[in-house]
Design a protein around this motif. Structure first.
Motif, PDB file in Angstrom:
ATOM      1  N   UNK A  32     -27.598  16.108 -30.015  1.00  0.00           N
ATOM      2  CA  UNK A  32     -29.266  15.542 -29.231  1.00  0.00           C
ATOM      3  C   UNK A  32     -30.084  16.074 -28.553  1.00  0.00           C
ATOM      4  N   UNK A 125     -21.380  11.781 -32.316  1.00  0.00           N
ATOM      5  CA  UNK A 125     -21.475  11.129 -31.843  1.00  0.00           C
ATOM      6  C   UNK A 125     -20.344  10.324 -31.604  1.00  0.00           C
ATOM      7  N   UNK A 128     -20.309   6.322 -31.205  1.00  0.00           N
ATOM      8  CA  UNK A 128     -20.171   5.293 -32.451  1.00  0.00           C
ATOM      9  C   UNK A 128     -18.838   4.794 -32.841  1.00  0.00           C
TER      10      UNK A 128
ATOM     11  N   UNK B 103     -30.406  -0.296 -30.911  1.00  0.00           N
ATOM     12  CA  UNK B 103     -30.891  -0.246 -32.237  1.00  0.00           C
ATOM     13  C   UNK B 103     -29.658   1.859 -32.158  1.00  0.00           C
ATOM     14  N   UNK B 104     -28.541   1.164 -33.435  1.00  0.00           N
ATOM     15  CA  UNK B 104     -27.783   2.210 -33.660  1.00  0.00           C
ATOM     16  C   UNK B 104     -28.631   3.239 -34.386  1.00  0.00           C
ATOM     17  N   UNK B 105     -29.412   2.822 -35.164  1.00  0.00           N
ATOM     18  CA  UNK B 105     -30.025   3.877 -36.592  1.00  0.00           C
ATOM     19  C   UNK B 105     -31.034   2.789 -36.905  1.00  0.00           C
ATOM     20  N   UNK B 124     -28.981   9.650 -36.053  1.00  0.00           N
ATOM     21  CA  UNK B 124     -27.347   9.597 -35.386  1.00  0.00           C
ATOM     22  C   UNK B 124     -26.529   9.674 -36.480  1.00  0.00           C
TER      23      UNK B 124
END
Lengths: 367, 367
Positions: A32, A125, A128, B103-105, B124
């Motif tokens: 990103x 990512x 995550x 927030x992750x998505x 993401x």
């Protein structure tokens, strides 16, 4: 080449002002974030990288910081590489796999102390995955992305340039080791590492505010060394067999298929995810593997999709990266080839957008 | 605009051949994949989207498929939105947060059946979070990215175009509902949804091999409707207040800050991650929130980084997306503003690269 639409989502870096002032011509997007790909031309950048020294904005190597009492346990959970012998001050290249042994990332991990690690990631990512595991396992760790942006100094004159800014102690840093060295009153992790075969360093710049001061200091100190802004070079990295996650391997591939079996000490990496799957692969060996591929004839176009490798009418592999090499006067390429056809010297056909070409499987890359 | 270097890592889509034949001018990168951003010009694409119908390659909305006996439990774990009332055939917009409420998505989740779900993701690698949790919790589920690439049909003539290809039944699909409709012998999920305010559908194209046949069928059937290739439009989406993960919000933000509190039924979303943090936010309210911002004066440049919102000398927020709106004759923008300055009509200054401008906080977006 198409244009890239700018937006906040494609993050700038602490060095973007310097990159732009140096006349960047093209980017890719990685984690990103903007990663420069061309300054003068890929060929001119290549020649200069091999002869002088370049400063690379590789902020896209984002860090996943893991700290706390369970940090070491979590890091070992992530990788089939046995980390017991790793000391603070060391960097390890570390395949990361899921429970099936499929690669999720191939970062370099930096051990700052027993309870504080940075994972310097390739393009996915990984944050995550690490956060998900830490939460699911209820581990006593903090996992986040710190304000750390690597700046690489690469090329045969890298030691001289770095010594001019950080002092002669940088010359003593061994390969994949780091020291914490002072710049403008701040101590930065400086490792001997980088995504080229020309030698050099990666500076883990902690704090965006000192990004441009450091960039400028390197450019100023390097005037007599012909320093230039640069970036990972599409020709040089293929010549050297440096793999790129997302290009040459994905979560479909095991480390063994990628020639990374030597980084999998799975037998003793107790507790690592993917252990069952990888022990099986290690025992039987992979049925396909990364190989250097020489593609004959004129320069090939950019490889933006898999090119099938054919033996007669059968697909026996694919090429994922390719470039014309001025130094070796051939198209150098990275491919994945089935074991039936992976021996050194095997002649195949590769389906390029310009038509079929002869492709020779090679035992070794061009270094 | 800079150039975008192609590589295998920036994945093409099943529709890329059609996109290129339609004269795409620029891309962004989203979920490691190419997303078109401009065909004729952003302004011309905008006008056409509002007047006719467009076919959008939104393959970048990758799916995370969750299937197995624990699928429902895992999906509820992911989101503070209570999913108990959700039926197969429905789509829900679903904020996904970490344990701190960040927030992750912000995907749309598609419930195919009790034990099979698709999460249609923003930019993401949510796959890693879901896989990490599933592994950590030892849930009985499979989590992967299936061969599904959404194709959107958007604009006031979307119903007519879709009916020409899928039959009149598409007209009966309600907002955020889907039907499985036949195309060339295959049943595809067709939902009334999409990333514009002009109405339309998203077709979840399962199987890359029917990508171009469907693209061509839509283009052929839409000749009389003035169908064109299009893409999410940078002006129209800001006018309509459609947020973009990575642009307007990141893992620093709670759903409440993003104006997504109405999707957080946290009190009854038993077992969801981030519950403790979000109950606290829901009780006290966020201290900053997304707002529509009107920026006065000439058209602003592209917003590729946060622009600070100032009240006197104090930073009270930031703008993350902005564009000149021909229909509303102002620069429309999305900002995050502190509660001290978020009332409708509040006058602020915004620091753009072209200098400071007057910015007016608005209660509502331009729809």
């Amino acid at each position: 080449m198409a244009l890239l639409s700018p937006s906040r989502r494609l993050r700038r870096t602490p060095f973007s002002d310097g990159v732009e002032a140096s006349g960047v011509k093209a980017y890719t997007v990685y984690n990103h974030m903007l990663l420069p790909t061309v300054f003068r031309s890929i060929e001119e950048d290549y020649r200069h990288l091999k002869n002088a020294v370049q400063v690379w904005d590789v902020s896209v190597e984002r860090q996943v910081e893991v700290r706390g009492p369970d940090a070491g346990r979590l890091i070992q959970l992530l990788t089939p590489r046995d980390l017991r012998g790793m000391l603070p001050g060391q960097c390890y290249y570390m395949p990361i796999v899921d429970e099936t042994g499929g690669m999720l990332n191939d970062p370099v991990v930096v051990k700052l102390s027993e309870d504080r690690w940075w994972i310097s990631i390739a393009d996915s990512d990984l944050l995550y995955w690490v956060k998900g595991l830490a939460y699911g396992y209820r581990l006593d760790v903090l996992v986040d992305e710190p304000d750390v942006s690597p700046l690489a100094v690469q090329g045969p004159r890298a030691d001289d340039l770095m010594a001019a800014v950080f002092g002669d102690r940088v010359r003593d840093i061994r390969f994949f080791r780091f020291m914490q060295l002072e710049f403008q009153g701040r101590y930065l992790v400086v490792a001997r590492s980088g995504y080229s075969k020309q030698g050099g360093f990666e500076i883990y710049v902690e704090g965006a505010d000192i990004g441009m001061p450091l960039w400028n200091a390197l450019m100023e100190a390097g005037k007599d060394l012909d320093v230039r802004a640069g970036c990972p070079n599409a020709i040089e990295r293929v010549e050297g067999g440096l793999l790129s996650y997302g290009n040459d391997m994905t979560d479909d591939n095991t480390p063994h298929e990628c020639g990374l079996g030597k980084f999998c000490t799975t037998q003793t990496a107790i507790g690592c995810i993917g252990r069952d799957a990888l022990l099986r692969v290690a025992k039987e060996g992979p049925v396909k593997q990364i190989r250097a591929i020489s593609i004959q004839g004129e320069p090939v176009p950019v490889c933006d999709r898999y090119w099938p490798l054919m033996s007669k009418d059968k697909v026996v592999g694919r090429v994922s990266s390719a470039a014309w090499s001025p130094d070796f006067s051939t198209n150098v390429a990275i491919g994945m080839v089935r074991m039936t056809h992976w021996d050194d010297g095997t002649e195949l056909l590769v389906d390029t957008p310009d038509g079929p070409r002869t492709a020779i499987v090679k035992e070794k890359f061009w270094i």
